[in-house]
Design an enzyme around this catalytic site. Sequence first.
Site, PDB file in Angstrom:
ATOM      1  N   SER A  13       0.843  -1.212   0.000  1.00 32.53           N
ATOM      2  CA  SER A  13       0.000   0.000   0.000  1.00 32.53           C
ATOM      3  C   SER A  13       0.875   1.257   0.000  1.00 32.53           C
ATOM      4  O   SER A  13       0.463   2.304  -0.512  1.00 32.53           O
ATOM      5  CB  SER A  13      -0.979  -0.004   1.179  1.00 32.53           C
ATOM      6  OG  SER A  13      -0.318   0.197   2.398  1.00 32.53           O
ATOM      7  N   ILE A  90      19.485  -5.189   4.259  1.00 35.61           N
ATOM      8  CA  ILE A  90      20.162  -4.714   3.042  1.00 35.61           C
ATOM      9  C   ILE A  90      21.673  -4.886   3.221  1.00 35.61           C
ATOM     10  O   ILE A  90      22.231  -4.561   4.273  1.00 35.61           O
ATOM     11  CB  ILE A  90      19.807  -3.226   2.810  1.00 35.61           C
ATOM     12  CG1 ILE A  90      18.311  -3.070   2.525  1.00 35.61           C
ATOM     13  CG2 ILE A  90      20.632  -2.611   1.689  1.00 35.61           C
ATOM     14  CD1 ILE A  90      17.829  -3.657   1.226  1.00 35.61           C
ATOM     15  N   ASN A 102      14.100   4.063   4.554  1.00 34.88           N
ATOM     16  CA  ASN A 102      13.139   3.061   5.017  1.00 34.88           C
ATOM     17  C   ASN A 102      11.983   3.743   5.741  1.00 34.88           C
ATOM     18  O   ASN A 102      12.188   4.757   6.412  1.00 34.88           O
ATOM     19  CB  ASN A 102      13.851   2.114   5.998  1.00 34.88           C
ATOM     20  CG  ASN A 102      12.946   1.025   6.540  1.00 34.88           C
ATOM     21  OD1 ASN A 102      12.189   0.394   5.790  1.00 34.88           O
ATOM     22  ND2 ASN A 102      13.005   0.785   7.840  1.00 34.88           N
ATOM     23  N   HIS A 104       9.279   3.149   8.722  1.00 32.93           N
ATOM     24  CA  HIS A 104       9.062   2.251   9.860  1.00 32.93           C
ATOM     25  C   HIS A 104       7.860   2.743  10.670  1.00 32.93           C
ATOM     26  O   HIS A 104       7.787   3.929  11.001  1.00 32.93           O
ATOM     27  CB  HIS A 104      10.312   2.184  10.745  1.00 32.93           C
ATOM     28  CG  HIS A 104      10.155   1.167  11.835  1.00 32.93           C
ATOM     29  ND1 HIS A 104      10.363  -0.180  11.615  1.00 32.93           N
ATOM     30  CD2 HIS A 104       9.759   1.292  13.116  1.00 32.93           C
ATOM     31  CE1 HIS A 104      10.104  -0.835  12.734  1.00 32.93           C
ATOM     32  NE2 HIS A 104       9.744   0.031  13.665  1.00 32.93           N
ATOM     33  N   ASP A 145      16.817  -0.533  11.437  1.00 33.61           N
ATOM     34  CA  ASP A 145      16.116   0.627  12.014  1.00 33.61           C
ATOM     35  C   ASP A 145      16.991   1.576  12.813  1.00 33.61           C
ATOM     36  O   ASP A 145      16.519   2.262  13.721  1.00 33.61           O
ATOM     37  CB  ASP A 145      14.945   0.148  12.912  1.00 33.61           C
ATOM     38  CG  ASP A 145      13.988  -0.765  12.159  1.00 33.61           C
ATOM     39  OD1 ASP A 145      13.790  -0.530  10.957  1.00 33.61           O
ATOM     40  OD2 ASP A 145      13.454  -1.696  12.765  1.00 33.61           O
TER      41      ASP A 145
END
Length: 191
Positions: A13, A90, A102, A104, A145
């Site tokens: 999405s 990655i 990214n 998150h 992260d």
Amino acid sequence: MYNLVIFASGNGSTLQAVIDSINEHKLEAQINLVVSDNPNAYALKRAEINNINTYIIQNKDFSQRDAELANVLSAYPIDLIVLAGYLKMIGPKLIENYTIINTHPSLLPKYGGKGMHGMHVHEAVIKAKEHYSGATIHFVNQEYDKGTIISQTKVEVLPDDTAETLSAKVQAAEKIQLIKVLNQFVQNNKN
Ligand code: GAR
């Protein structure tokens, strides 16, 4: 034109939000490739519907995956790689050669790290009775992260929120935030 590659493992999405923004002329960019580690990812279907090239990376070995992706990506012009619900680590070849960001679904550094993705994050936030959650966009480095944060959006967690309702709120905020961030990258690239 600003050249994007998007990595996605699931529903996609977030990918769809980028596609829609481009189609609605709200983002001056093009998506040259969608990469997924999951052959059944709906994100791949979304790419196909929109005539975007796809690549499925199935190698389980971290270094081989890194090398294979470096090789595949070398065929495309790329200004930015966006991890939009991509769940694999990655590798160094990609990190050295590309700018990678990214999305998150929490206020990092809270609720980040290995295993913390998608609904797991929202379930943990509800369980901890947090009053706020949100979305973070950050640069990708070699730890899950942990890369430098680019932007965060706060979302209130209401007493009757469930992981599902919280997920919906965070994802809506996250998409708006991502398109804003992408527009900043496009703008910076022009300057
Ligand atoms: C998004 O909320 C994204 O932030 C999250 O997965 C969702 C993907 O949704 N990513 C992570 O949890 C990464 N650690 P989508 O497949 O519908 O775009």
